[in-house]
Design an enzyme around this catalytic site. Structure first.
Site, mmCIF file in Angstrom:
data_model
loop_
_atom_site.group_PDB
_atom_site.id
_atom_site.type_symbol
_atom_site.label_atom_id
_atom_site.label_comp_id
_atom_site.label_asym_id
_atom_site.label_seq_id
_atom_site.Cartn_x
_atom_site.Cartn_y
_atom_site.Cartn_z
ATOM 1 N N HIS A 8 51.451 3.009 -16.138
ATOM 2 C CA HIS A 8 51.919 4.065 -17.346
ATOM 3 C C HIS A 8 53.255 3.605 -17.511
ATOM 4 O O HIS A 8 53.984 4.124 -18.542
ATOM 5 C CB HIS A 8 51.805 5.352 -16.950
ATOM 6 N N ASP A 9 54.241 2.917 -16.822
ATOM 7 C CA ASP A 9 55.572 2.370 -17.084
ATOM 8 C C ASP A 9 55.871 0.932 -17.762
ATOM 9 O O ASP A 9 56.756 0.630 -18.006
ATOM 10 C CB ASP A 9 56.246 2.474 -15.666
ATOM 11 N N ASP B 155 49.562 12.138 -7.421
ATOM 12 C CA ASP B 155 50.851 11.595 -7.546
ATOM 13 C C ASP B 155 51.649 12.582 -6.805
ATOM 14 O O ASP B 155 51.758 13.909 -7.031
ATOM 15 C CB ASP B 155 51.349 11.647 -9.093
ATOM 16 N N ASP C 117 56.076 8.722 -5.853
ATOM 17 C CA ASP C 117 56.876 8.502 -6.945
ATOM 18 C C ASP C 117 58.155 7.864 -6.512
ATOM 19 O O ASP C 117 58.760 8.632 -5.340
ATOM 20 C CB ASP C 117 57.066 9.525 -7.780
HETATM 21 C C1 GLC Z 1 58.090 6.801 -11.609
HETATM 22 C C2 GLC Z 1 57.106 7.193 -12.543
HETATM 23 C C3 GLC Z 1 57.795 7.162 -14.097
HETATM 24 C C4 GLC Z 1 58.781 8.419 -14.231
HETATM 25 C C5 GLC Z 1 59.607 7.964 -12.886
HETATM 26 C C6 GLC Z 1 60.485 9.190 -12.611
HETATM 27 O O1 GLC Z 1 58.943 5.407 -11.780
HETATM 28 O O2 GLC Z 1 55.923 6.216 -12.667
HETATM 29 O O3 GLC Z 1 56.679 7.280 -14.992
HETATM 30 O O4 GLC Z 1 59.337 8.202 -15.297
HETATM 31 O O5 GLC Z 1 59.179 7.746 -11.677
HETATM 32 O O6 GLC Z 1 59.834 10.155 -12.070
#
Ligand code: GLC
Length: 540
Positions: free
Chosen positions: A329-330, A103, A205
């Site tokens: 994970h979101d 990531d 991201d």
């Molecule tokens: C992305 C990630 C998420 C995070 C956000 C801020 O959407 O997948 O988990 O909270 O970015 O970095």
């Protein structure tokens, strides 16, 4: 593969598996998953048949947003292990013929990152302009109306230097100023650091957030806002995200990857499809795979999904490779959105559509969202908007390996509670059950990887009604497959109007159907999905 099939790249032919490292496997009894834990599970991943593993962030971080707030881009958080652990993991992934994707979080750092510490130290610090600082309005209020995705305003007042800084997420996650060439250079060097080690690519991201309007204009009100939605959605983020200049930046990032052999850039982008596909870049010089989240967002209805697949296939630019995501994970887990039976149909869809599939850890055993009591909520999105049920913890619970205590995830106290039914729903039990979700996944992956029509073949929609969708996958000189999916709980009847079909059911969501010869008409029970190996005699 036969000669008449075009050569494809590893990430086109492969299956990606996302690991949330905190929750995969603990190796040192602290209740938090780590790299040596993942190492122990590589043979499982190889057995499952996935070909690439993407790790959510493993870097040093104060963990305000569980690793998406990075304080050192070139280190490993001690919770997860050491740089040596990482090197071993990378090596062992490669030894098994798999790839490792990291990531990359370039939009924002942690407020504890030395860059931000310097930047906030004074207005004339050389790194001041690395972040987005702005004077208040004459009445002292923030420079514009932008909101934070995690609730509240997007601007944080800095008393010491008398300016606001912008944070699209938490105030502990200040946004970098990507208009500054020094920021670009610094982050490109971070990429090279990992690429030099042999990492096979990045999942970038919030790629669509990276550049903001240079005049910082106010975002307009969202006319469709409803009170149950996150407060962020009160406005349409037209000036704070998806700016035209982002595409040149994505191209520059891609150029860094292209200094190396066959590395992959995935972009995390939540945008309507026409805006999304722009991230492939002009002449395909942007992201290789702008993540396609349609299956996460659409109502689970055959006509809507069939239309969305067709639309996506239709707007893909020349050479743009498709991809599909069913969980991350979101987002709530697939099984908690569509139910246990339909999750099997969804898996069949994910693994038979054209384009690279990404599987979220635990979905292969049908893990459900786990209800986390209010006092145990960890996710800042949940904590900041407590009345909206937005916590992402339920989809981040520890992997269920076995019926041992804590499902074999840890011998310590798990950082997040486990599903209560882990003694019934776990890898060990499902491995030996031919009817399990895990067996279904393994067989779907195996067939997909074995049959070129499914790995890289064309997609031909052949039918959709209110319950069913059906398509054919085919490649020159290869076995052809018809996939029929019943997205409803009621029986559905399938018949092609203008041609006859005949073939044998190769995989079914209810394995009792396997081996059955079908022709003319196919009667499907509720929640049934089938993959039919078509007889050669069928005209295409
Ligand atoms: C992305 C990630 C998420 C995070 C956000 C801020 O959407 O997948 O988990 O909270 O970015 O970095």
């Amino acid at each position: 593969m036969e000669e008449n099939l075009k050569k494809h790249l590893w990430w086109q032919e492969g299956v990606i598996y996302q690991i949330y490292p905190r929750s995969y496997q603990d190796s040192n009894d602290d209740g938090i998953g780590d790299l040596p834990g993942i190492l122990r599970r590589l043979d499982y991943l190889k057995w499952l048949g996935v070909t690439a593993v993407w790790l959510s962030p493993i870097y040093p971080s104060p963990m305000a947003d569980y690793g998406y707030d990075i304080s050192d881009y070139q280190g490993i958080h001690p919770l997860f292990g050491t740089q040596a652990d990482f090197d071993t993991l990378l090596d062992e992934v490669h030894k098994r013929g798999m790839k490792l994707i990291l990531d990359l979080v370039p939009n924002h750092t942690s407020d504890q990152h030395p860059w931000f510490q310097e930047s906030r130290s004074s207005r004339d610090n050389p790194k001041r302009d690395w972040y987005i600082w702005c004077d208040p309005k004459p009445d002292g209020s923030p420079p514009n109306n932008w909101l934070s995705v995690f609730g509240g305003p997007g601007w944080e007042w800095d008393e010491a230097t008398g300016q606001y800084y912008y944070h699209a997420f938490l105030k502990e996650q200040p946004d970098l100023n990507w208009r500054n060439p020094d920021v670009r250079k610094a982050m490109f060097d971070v990429m090279r650091f990992w690429l030099n080690k042999g990492v096979d690519g990045f999942r970038v991201d919030v790629m669509w957030h990276m550049i903001k309007d240079d005049q910082l204009r106010d975002n307009p009100t969202n006319p469709d806002y409803q009170p149950h939605m996150a407060t962020y959605e009160q406005l349409l983020p037209v000036y704070s995200t998806d700016q035209p200049e982002v595409h040149a930046l994505v191209t520059e990032m891609r150029q860094v990857l292209d200094e190396y052999n066959e590395r992959l850039m995935i972009g995390e982008i939540y945008l309507p499809i026409h805006q999304l596909v722009a991230y492939y870049g002009i002449d395909g010089k942007g992201a290789h795979l702008p993540f396609n989240f349609q299956l996460l967002q659409l109502p689970w209805e055959a006509p809507k999904i069939a239309a969305a697949v067709a639309q996506y296939e239709g707007v893909l630019p020349d050479g743009g490779w498709p991809n599909w995501v069913l969980g991350n994970h979101d987002q709530p887990r697939i099984i908690s959105r569509v139910g246990r039976e339909q999750a099997r149909v969804a898996a069949m869809m994910l693994l038979t559509l054209r384009g690279t599939p990404t599987i979220y850890y635990g979905d292969e055993i049908g893990m459900r969202d786990v209800p986390i009591p209010f006092e145990e909520v960890q996710d800042p999105q949940g904590l900041n908007m407590p009345d909206k049920n937005l916590s992402r913890d339920p989809a981040r619970t520890p992997m269920q390996w076995s019926a041992e205590p804590n499902a074999g995830f840890t011998t310590g106290r798990p950082w997040l509670r486990l599903a209560q039914n882990f003694n019934r729903e776990n890898v060990e039990i499902q491995k030996i059950d031919r009817f399990s979700m895990l067996s279904l996944h393994k067989r779907l992956i195996e067939l997909r990887q074995r049959e070129p029509a499914l790995t890289v073949g064309d997609y031909k929609p052949v039918y959709a009604d209110t319950q069913l969708m059906a398509y054919i996958r085919e490649a020159p000189g290869q076995a052809r497959f018809l996939i029929v999916l019943n997205l409803s709980h009621r029986p559905g009847y399938f018949k092609l109007k203008d041609r006859s079909i005949s073939g044998t059911i190769e995989i079914a969501t209810y394995p009792e159907l396997e081996g059955m010869v079908v022709s003319e008409r196919i009667n499907l029970g509720g929640d049934e999905g089938i993959i039919v190996r078509l007889d050669d005699s069928i005209p295409s």
